[in-house]
Design an enzyme around this catalytic site. Structure first.
Site, short mmCIF file in Angstrom:
data_model
loop_
_atom_site.label_atom_id
_atom_site.label_comp_id
_atom_site.label_asym_id
_atom_site.label_seq_id
_atom_site.Cartn_x
_atom_site.Cartn_y
_atom_site.Cartn_z
N TYR A 30 -27.96 6.49 -7.92
CA TYR A 30 -27.76 6.00 -6.55
C TYR A 30 -27.39 4.52 -6.60
O TYR A 30 -28.22 3.62 -6.54
CB TYR A 30 -29.00 6.24 -5.69
CG TYR A 30 -29.32 7.71 -5.48
CD1 TYR A 30 -28.36 8.69 -5.73
CD2 TYR A 30 -30.56 8.13 -5.02
CE1 TYR A 30 -28.63 10.04 -5.54
CE2 TYR A 30 -30.83 9.48 -4.83
CZ TYR A 30 -29.88 10.42 -5.10
OH TYR A 30 -30.15 11.76 -4.91
N HIS A 54 -30.94 16.11 -12.93
CA HIS A 54 -30.17 15.99 -11.69
C HIS A 54 -29.23 17.17 -11.42
O HIS A 54 -29.20 17.69 -10.31
CB HIS A 54 -29.35 14.69 -11.73
CG HIS A 54 -29.06 14.11 -10.38
ND1 HIS A 54 -29.00 12.77 -10.13
CD2 HIS A 54 -28.80 14.71 -9.18
CE1 HIS A 54 -28.72 12.57 -8.83
NE2 HIS A 54 -28.59 13.72 -8.26
N SER A 77 -30.35 16.58 1.40
CA SER A 77 -29.56 16.50 2.63
C SER A 77 -30.13 17.47 3.66
O SER A 77 -29.42 18.32 4.21
CB SER A 77 -28.07 16.82 2.36
OG SER A 77 -27.46 15.79 1.61
N PRO A 78 -31.43 17.35 3.95
CA PRO A 78 -32.09 18.32 4.84
C PRO A 78 -31.56 18.31 6.27
O PRO A 78 -31.71 19.29 7.00
CB PRO A 78 -33.57 17.89 4.80
CG PRO A 78 -33.53 16.44 4.44
CD PRO A 78 -32.36 16.30 3.49
N LEU A 79 -30.89 17.21 6.66
CA LEU A 79 -30.34 17.14 8.02
C LEU A 79 -28.86 17.47 8.03
O LEU A 79 -28.19 17.35 9.05
CB LEU A 79 -30.58 15.73 8.61
CG LEU A 79 -32.02 15.24 8.56
CD1 LEU A 79 -32.12 13.80 9.08
CD2 LEU A 79 -32.94 16.15 9.37
N GLY A 80 -28.34 17.85 6.87
CA GLY A 80 -26.93 18.20 6.77
C GLY A 80 -26.11 17.15 6.05
O GLY A 80 -24.91 17.30 5.88
N1 NAP Z 1 -30.36 16.21 -5.94
C1 NAP Z 1 -29.17 15.95 -5.46
O1 NAP Z 1 -28.15 16.31 -6.03
C2 NAP Z 1 -29.08 15.21 -4.15
C3 NAP Z 1 -27.85 15.11 -3.47
C4 NAP Z 1 -27.82 14.44 -2.25
C5 NAP Z 1 -28.98 13.88 -1.74
N2 NAP Z 1 -30.16 13.95 -2.45
C6 NAP Z 1 -31.42 13.36 -1.94
O2 NAP Z 1 -31.70 13.89 -0.65
C7 NAP Z 1 -31.91 12.83 0.26
C8 NAP Z 1 -31.52 13.23 1.64
O3 NAP Z 1 -30.16 13.59 1.71
P1 NAP Z 1 -29.04 12.70 2.43
O4 NAP Z 1 -29.52 11.34 2.55
O5 NAP Z 1 -27.78 12.98 1.69
O6 NAP Z 1 -28.84 13.41 3.84
P2 NAP Z 1 -29.77 13.74 5.10
O7 NAP Z 1 -31.18 13.46 4.79
O8 NAP Z 1 -29.41 15.09 5.56
O9 NAP Z 1 -29.21 12.71 6.17
C9 NAP Z 1 -29.41 11.33 5.98
C10 NAP Z 1 -28.97 10.59 7.21
O10 NAP Z 1 -29.71 11.06 8.31
C11 NAP Z 1 -29.96 10.02 9.19
N3 NAP Z 1 -31.30 10.28 9.77
C12 NAP Z 1 -32.45 10.48 9.12
N4 NAP Z 1 -33.46 10.72 9.96
C13 NAP Z 1 -32.94 10.66 11.21
C14 NAP Z 1 -33.47 10.78 12.51
N5 NAP Z 1 -34.77 11.05 12.67
N6 NAP Z 1 -32.63 10.63 13.56
C15 NAP Z 1 -31.32 10.36 13.37
N7 NAP Z 1 -30.75 10.23 12.16
C16 NAP Z 1 -31.55 10.37 11.09
C17 NAP Z 1 -30.00 8.75 8.40
O11 NAP Z 1 -29.37 7.75 9.16
P3 NAP Z 1 -29.50 6.18 8.89
O12 NAP Z 1 -28.78 5.94 7.60
O13 NAP Z 1 -28.84 5.58 10.05
O14 NAP Z 1 -30.95 5.86 8.74
C18 NAP Z 1 -29.28 9.11 7.11
O15 NAP Z 1 -28.08 8.42 6.90
C19 NAP Z 1 -31.05 11.70 -0.33
O16 NAP Z 1 -31.39 10.45 0.20
C20 NAP Z 1 -31.35 11.85 -1.79
O17 NAP Z 1 -32.62 11.26 -2.07
C21 NAP Z 1 -30.21 14.62 -3.63
#
Ligand code: NAP
Length: 281
Positions: free
Chosen positions: A53, A128, A208-211
């Site tokens: 990251y 990973h 990416s639990p929120l998409g």
């Molecule tokens: N293992 C893997 O290959 C892999 C791949 C991708 C991700 N990940 C992990 O999974 C984590 C989560 O995935 P992600 O960050 O890609 O996507 P996500 O959690 O689906 O979405 C993240 C976005 O949601 C917004 N958000 C969060 N809570 C919110 C709320 N209550 N209301 C409105 N908006 C909200 C945030 O906005 P703001 O930025 O404005 O706060 C953030 O940019 C990553 O941070 C990483 O640690 C792992």
């Protein structure tokens, strides 16, 4: 904050995903530190990161260093915080994500993560992503060696299919504690892995639990309807939906602002009724 278990370790039922604070579009450091501190204030005791990251080739581990810095500067007790990092992905600096899961590389990456996190053993180390150039058994064998050497306290895998989950569990001698796969209302392909983890009692961390970063703001449909009913955000409903999916599910919403992680963390206390759940796909 409700808790769940990763191996023998009790963690908050919702974790903080660190990625948005270190990749393209990231905020300045001051806001990131405030975001991590807000997560800790909200009772979050699981932070997900990875050495990959970062953006530039010269800043490997940007997110790990940020988390180490935020933990060190936090006023409260951080002894119960589990930092989960990963190895096996690289970012050469051109925006791409490449892979290296050779045993030698994984061991070297783990040593570098240990230094950046400033710990003697990494709380949870996750492989990973499978690397097609390296037999999966060899990569997971390196994770087993790291466990045996005491470099990592717990082992997890990410982006694995059911066969790989079973294979890793065997190679690790029953010590696989977590699987991290993409799973959200928009991306359902890991339903079989979620079911398998539930059956085996292995923690499932939907990524990416929120998409995902670009889609998280657009959660609509049933999520918006249930949110309006409860007077909360659709994102909070989504976090609660993950918790309702399985007792082993521990969503790790990403955040780059205190407001969003505070809002998501409150999803742990949102009880969805059977009626609500019937409205959610
Ligand atoms: N293992 C893997 O290959 C892999 C791949 C991708 C991700 N990940 C992990 O999974 C984590 C989560 O995935 P992600 O960050 O890609 O996507 P996500 O959690 O689906 O979405 C993240 C976005 O949601 C917004 N958000 C969060 N809570 C919110 C709320 N209550 N209301 C409105 N908006 C909200 C945030 O906005 P703001 O930025 O404005 O706060 C953030 O940019 C990553 O941070 C990483 O640690 C792992």
């Amino acid at each position: 904050m409700r808790t769940r278990r990763i191996g023998e370790v009790e963690v908050s039922a919702i974790g903080l995903g660190g990625m948005p604070m270190s990749i393209e579009g990231r905020p300045d450091e001051e806001r990131s530190i405030r975001t991590i501190h807000a997560a800790l204030d909200a009772g979050i005791t699981l932070i997900d990161t990875a050495d990959a990251y970062h953006v530039g080739a010269d800043e490997v581990g940007h997110n790990e260093s940020l988390i180490a810095q935020a933990l060190a500067s936090y006023g409260g007790d951080t002894s119960g915080v589990l930092v989960a990092t990963k190895g096996g992905h690289l970012r050469p600096g051109d925006g791409s994500w490449t892979k290296n899961s050779s045993p030698d590389y994984l061991k070297q990456a783990c040593e570098a993560s240990l230094k950046r996190l400033g710990v003697e053993a990494i709380g949870l180390y996750q492989h990973h992503r499978p690397d097609p150039k390296v037999p999966y058994a060899d990569s997971i064998g390196a994770i087993r060696d790291l466990l045996d050497a005491g470099k990592i306290r717990m082992a997890g895998i990410s982006n694995a299919n059911p066969e790989q989950i079973r294979q890793a569990q065997e190679i690790l001698g029953g010590r696989l504690v977590a699987v991290q796969n993409q799973f959200s209302p928009a991306f359902r392909s890991s339903e079989p892995e979620l079911e398998l983890c539930t059956e085996l009692g292995i923690a499932f961390l939907p990524w990416s639990p929120l998409g995902g970063i670009s889609r998280a703001g657009g959660l609509g449909g049933g999520f918006a309807d249930v949110a309006a009913e409860h007077g909360v955000s659709p994102q909070r409903v989504c976090v609660a939906w993950h918790l309702a999916k399985s007792p082993v599910s521990i969503p790790i919403p990403g955040s780059s602002r205190p407001e969003t992680i505070i809002d998501s963390a409150a999803g742990a206390d949102l009880e969805l009724t059977a009626e609500d759940l019937a409205l959610l796909p």
